[in-house]
Design an enzyme around this catalytic site. Structure first.
Site, PDB file in Angstrom:
ATOM      1  CD  GLU A  52      -2.229   1.422   2.813  1.00  0.00           C
ATOM      2  OE1 GLU A  52      -2.539   2.566   3.172  1.00  0.00           O
ATOM      3  OE2 GLU A  52      -2.275   0.430   3.564  1.00  0.00           O
ATOM      4  CG  ASP A  56       0.066   7.110  -1.248  1.00  0.00           C
ATOM      5  OD1 ASP A  56      -1.123   7.455  -1.320  1.00  0.00           O
ATOM      6  OD2 ASP A  56       0.994   7.913  -0.991  1.00  0.00           O
ATOM      7  CD  GLU A 128      -3.315   4.173  -1.662  1.00  0.00           C
ATOM      8  OE1 GLU A 128      -3.250   5.376  -1.944  1.00  0.00           O
ATOM      9  OE2 GLU A 128      -3.076   3.728  -0.511  1.00  0.00           O
TER      10      GLU A 128
END
Length: 238
Positions: A52, A56, A128
């Site tokens: 994640e 991002d 993500e």
């Protein structure tokens, strides 16, 4: 009634890509509540949190470059706010819903019981992580091929007139139409460890709750609450 999680092969078909390293996909779909229940050392390395983190950045750079290239007359402030609308938790959860991502998540018993597959923050984070797994397995070009249809479709919701501002700004502009109305954001809860806190915020108009949101920062949670309020007032669609 479906047995969850659904097979990863079905997700591969949904996204149109077959992984070379299937472990990357499995990691992207594993929530920390599941890895915590494994009871093994370094269980934090078995969930999707690190992916994640990478996802991002991948999401941000691809979106930023697209906006920079296609909105040549927009100043930096407008580009920043436009990007915020495209990569916020609300938008990511919307992208995730289009591919049914929640159905493939590996959750702990507690999150399963609490309907974690429908939790906006969980599926947004997983989206993500999915981007990061694609990036590591196939490279940036493949991520762009997968991601850009979502971004372009979401951009269309900001029209007519192009970008209309971030959710808090748009809600404030709506509220100001009625003189004397008072809009505030109230933090009503915090959860998670210090390094992974999730804030819960309510948007209140004259003391009445008009929106609720969660985020990794108070600012993000306020944006999510404002977005929720915009849906309530029919300004945007869910």
């Amino acid at each position: 009634m479906a047995n969850y999680p659904l097979p990863m092969e079905e997700l591969e078909r949904a996204i149109g890509y077959h992984y070379q390293n299937r472990e990357l996909l499995e990691r992207a779909l594993t929530h920390s509540s599941c890895s915590n229940e494994m009871g093994v050392p370094n269980h934090h390395l078995l969930c999707n949190e690190r992916l994640e983190f990478l996802g991002d950045s991948v999401l941000s750079i691809i979106t930023s470059e697209y906006l920079f290239s296609h909105f040549r007359d927009c100043p930096e402030g407008d580009l920043t706010r436009m990007r915020a609308d495209l990569v916020c938790e609300r938008a990511l959860a919307k992208y995730a819903e289009k591919i049914g991502l929640g159905n493939y998540l590996r959750l702990g018993k507690g999150e399963e019981k609490n309907h974690g597959r429908e939790c906006r923050s969980i599926v947004a984070d997983a989206f993500e992580a999915l981007l990061a797994s694609l990036y590591l397995d196939a490279g940036r070009a493949r991520v762009e091929e997968f991601l850009m249809p979502f971004i372009k479709a979401e951009l269309e919701t900001l029209k007519p007139g192009g970008f209309q501002g971030d959710s808090k700004t748009r809600l404030q502009q709506f509220v100001q139409q009625n003189e004397g109305d008072f809009l505030e954001y109230v933090t009503v809860g915090e959860s998670g460890p210090d390094h992974r806190k999730v804030f819960s915020v309510e948007a209140r108009l004259n003391g009445n709750v008009i929106g609720r949101g969660e985020g990794r920062s108070k600012r993000g949670a306020e944006q999510a609450a404002a977005a929720d309020a915009l849906v309530l007032f029919g300004i945007t669609e869910e």
